[in-house]
Design a protein around this motif. Structure first.
Motif, mmCIF file in Angstrom:
data_model
loop_
_atom_site.group_PDB
_atom_site.id
_atom_site.type_symbol
_atom_site.label_atom_id
_atom_site.label_comp_id
_atom_site.label_asym_id
_atom_site.label_seq_id
_atom_site.Cartn_x
_atom_site.Cartn_y
_atom_site.Cartn_z
ATOM 1 N N THR A 6 0.703 -1.242 0.111
ATOM 2 C CA THR A 6 -0.077 0.037 0.012
ATOM 3 C C THR A 6 0.788 1.309 0.079
ATOM 4 O OG1 THR A 6 -0.152 0.113 2.466
ATOM 5 C CG2 THR A 6 -2.014 -1.121 1.406
ATOM 6 N N ARG A 64 -1.494 -4.812 8.886
ATOM 7 C CA ARG A 64 -1.902 -3.496 9.749
ATOM 8 C C ARG A 64 -2.072 -2.262 8.940
ATOM 9 N NH1 ARG A 64 1.754 -0.374 14.063
ATOM 10 N NH2 ARG A 64 -0.271 0.722 14.712
ATOM 11 N N TYR A 65 -1.497 -2.447 7.965
ATOM 12 C CA TYR A 65 -1.387 -1.315 6.767
ATOM 13 C C TYR A 65 -2.224 -1.564 5.688
ATOM 14 C CZ TYR A 65 2.615 -0.316 9.847
ATOM 15 O OH TYR A 65 3.264 -0.148 10.847
ATOM 16 N N SER A 66 -2.885 -2.443 5.459
ATOM 17 C CA SER A 66 -3.821 -2.836 4.628
ATOM 18 C C SER A 66 -5.391 -2.312 4.446
ATOM 19 C CB SER A 66 -4.104 -4.548 4.483
ATOM 20 O OG SER A 66 -2.682 -5.042 4.197
ATOM 21 N N SER A 67 -6.091 -2.591 3.400
ATOM 22 C CA SER A 67 -7.488 -1.982 3.475
ATOM 23 C C SER A 67 -8.155 -2.814 4.249
ATOM 24 C CB SER A 67 -8.015 -2.124 2.064
ATOM 25 O OG SER A 67 -8.152 -3.665 1.502
ATOM 26 N N ARG A 68 -9.505 -1.981 4.567
ATOM 27 C CA ARG A 68 -10.489 -2.887 5.354
ATOM 28 C C ARG A 68 -10.806 -4.386 4.719
ATOM 29 N NH1 ARG A 68 -11.415 0.244 9.645
ATOM 30 N NH2 ARG A 68 -11.558 2.692 9.366
ATOM 31 N N LEU A 69 -10.977 -4.515 3.700
ATOM 32 C CA LEU A 69 -11.292 -5.674 2.904
ATOM 33 C C LEU A 69 -10.409 -6.700 3.410
ATOM 34 C CD1 LEU A 69 -13.176 -7.219 1.094
ATOM 35 C CD2 LEU A 69 -11.713 -6.665 -0.561
ATOM 36 N N THR A 70 -9.179 -6.340 3.439
ATOM 37 C CA THR A 70 -8.244 -7.153 3.862
ATOM 38 C C THR A 70 -8.469 -7.575 5.264
ATOM 39 O OG1 THR A 70 -6.684 -6.495 2.444
ATOM 40 C CG2 THR A 70 -5.866 -7.713 4.387
ATOM 41 N N TRP A 71 -8.918 -6.714 6.325
ATOM 42 C CA TRP A 71 -9.145 -6.933 7.722
ATOM 43 C C TRP A 71 -10.331 -7.889 7.755
ATOM 44 C CZ3 TRP A 71 -6.753 -5.615 12.199
ATOM 45 C CH2 TRP A 71 -5.577 -4.666 12.085
ATOM 46 N N VAL A 72 -11.390 -7.711 6.908
ATOM 47 C CA VAL A 72 -12.455 -8.564 6.955
ATOM 48 C C VAL A 72 -12.105 -9.903 6.543
ATOM 49 C CG1 VAL A 72 -14.619 -9.062 5.958
ATOM 50 C CG2 VAL A 72 -14.138 -6.904 6.164
#
Length: 85
Positions: A6, A64-72
């Motif tokens: 990112t 930690r520095y990824s998009s919200r979709l990755t967190w999902v």
């Protein structure tokens, strides 16, 4: 310094801190394995394992520095792990 996908730059100090924490958790894991915790043995082992996995996922996999979709998707993986357990 390493650039994540990112574009966020992570310093070597962060990686060394995470590595030190993982080594400390390794020492705790070895120490705990020689202790008799009774019925809490699996709970203690899983707690330490989840802490180590969380550090690896957040920093070495750059979540930690990824998009919200990755967190999902990471959260879905933990939900699936809870179902399996």
């Amino acid at each position: 310094m390493e650039r994540t996908s990112t574009g966020h730059i992570v310093s070597s100090k962060v990686y060394l801190s995470v590595f030190a924490a993982l080594m400390a958790l390794l020492v705790v894991t070895v120490w705990v394995s020689f202790q008799d915790w009774g019925l809490c043995n699996p709970l203690v082992a899983m707690t330490i394992g989840v802490m180590k996995a969380t550090l690896i996922i957040l920093y070495f996999m750059h979540v930690r520095y990824s998009s919200r979709l990755t967190w999902v998707f990471v959260a879905a993986g933990f939900v699936w792990l809870a179902i399996l357990i």
